[in-house]
Structure formats: C-alpha cells, structure tokens
Design an enzyme around this catalytic site. Sequence first.
Site, PDB file in Angstrom:
ATOM      1  N   ASP A  95       0.825  -1.210   0.000  1.00  0.00           N
ATOM      2  CA  ASP A  95       0.000   0.000   0.000  1.00  0.00           C
ATOM      3  C   ASP A  95       0.859   1.261   0.000  1.00  0.00           C
ATOM      4  O   ASP A  95       0.430   2.308   0.464  1.00  0.00           O
ATOM      5  CB  ASP A  95      -0.969  -0.007   1.178  1.00  0.00           C
ATOM      6  CG  ASP A  95      -0.274   0.045   2.526  1.00  0.00           C
ATOM      7  OD1 ASP A  95       0.893  -0.393   2.618  1.00  0.00           O
ATOM      8  OD2 ASP A  95      -0.896   0.519   3.500  1.00  0.00           O
ATOM      9  N   GLU A  96       2.077   1.132  -0.529  1.00  0.00           N
ATOM     10  CA  GLU A  96       2.977   2.279  -0.612  1.00  0.00           C
ATOM     11  C   GLU A  96       3.087   2.786  -2.048  1.00  0.00           C
ATOM     12  O   GLU A  96       3.224   2.010  -2.986  1.00  0.00           O
ATOM     13  CB  GLU A  96       4.367   1.923  -0.088  1.00  0.00           C
ATOM     14  CG  GLU A  96       4.406   1.777   1.409  1.00  0.00           C
ATOM     15  CD  GLU A  96       5.811   1.736   1.960  1.00  0.00           C
ATOM     16  OE1 GLU A  96       6.738   2.250   1.297  1.00  0.00           O
ATOM     17  OE2 GLU A  96       5.979   1.183   3.057  1.00  0.00           O
TER      18      GLU A  96
END
Length: 180
Positions: A95-96
């Site tokens: 989720d980066e």
Amino acid sequence: QQLQEVNQQLEHQALHDALTHLPNRILFQEHLRSTLLAARRGNEPFALLGLDLDLFKEINDTLGHHAGDLALQHVAAACTEALRDSDTVARMGGDEFAILLPKVGNVESALKVAQRVLDMIKAPLTIGDSTIEMGASLGVAMFPAHGDAEDDLLNRADAAMYEAKRNKLGIVLYRTELGE
C-alpha cells in the site's frame, strides 16, 4: 508486427503494476534518475513524496482482499486525477506509493500538491454495502534541500511519511531530526 506488439505488452507488464496500471518501482526509479540529472544540470528543485495508506490492513481484514484491491485502485485514480501530466505516481509495493513532482519549485507548492492528493484520496469509496473514507500519510522531501541522491531522497520522503503515519499528521515535510 505481432512480435513487436507482444514485446510492447511484455515491456509494459515489466514496468507497470498489474492492479493499478501505475508505473512500478523500476520505472519510477528511472523517472527519478532522469529528473535528478536534469535538476542537477538546471539547478532546479523538485519534490518527492512517499505515500502510505492508513488502516489498509483493516480494510483487507474486515472487507476482504477484493476491497483492498479496490482501495488501491481508488488511490491510483485519485493520485492520477490530482497530479499533472509531468508528475509521476507509482505503486512501490503493498500500500505504498511514490510521487515525483519534477516541476515544483518550492516547498509551499509541494505541500499544496500533497494536500490535493490527500483530499482526493479521502473522497468516500463505496465497496459493496460499505462506504469508507480512505486515509493516507504523506512525506515530502525536496531536492536539493533534503538530498541530492536518489536513495537519500527516497529515504527522507519515507522518514517523513512514517512520521506522518506515527503521529497521524497527514503530511510531513522532511527535517533533519527525522533522519537521526
């Protein structure tokens, strides 16, 4: 011609994230490298943003991995809509995300873009019967003020992003004490 099309498809797959269709880490680092070289030549500042979703694990755990995938696609679309064509947003993994703002000349402009991205991400997302408001933490690092090498800028944007996440601040500009 078929071989050329297949090669183009393979190259796209190698340089883009399959879920979000954004550039991946490899392509992002190529963009960062070329932006850095141009900025050094022209002595022009630019901004690098690190972005991490808030409560992403909880979305996956409570609503399922399909919901997590939809959340990632929502973030990709929000970033794309909030940014200019000259900017680059990439999914770095999980989720980066990372955002490169090559034509941002000062801190105030970089922070304004970061706020616009955050506002777009916070737009309500409906998944099945649930409506969720996404949250994110962003870290901002500026060239040359916060570093003049790829790894330094990436690490400093990450350090600022983790500070934003840890203290629920939304957006944090890198400062020296974060690197200690």
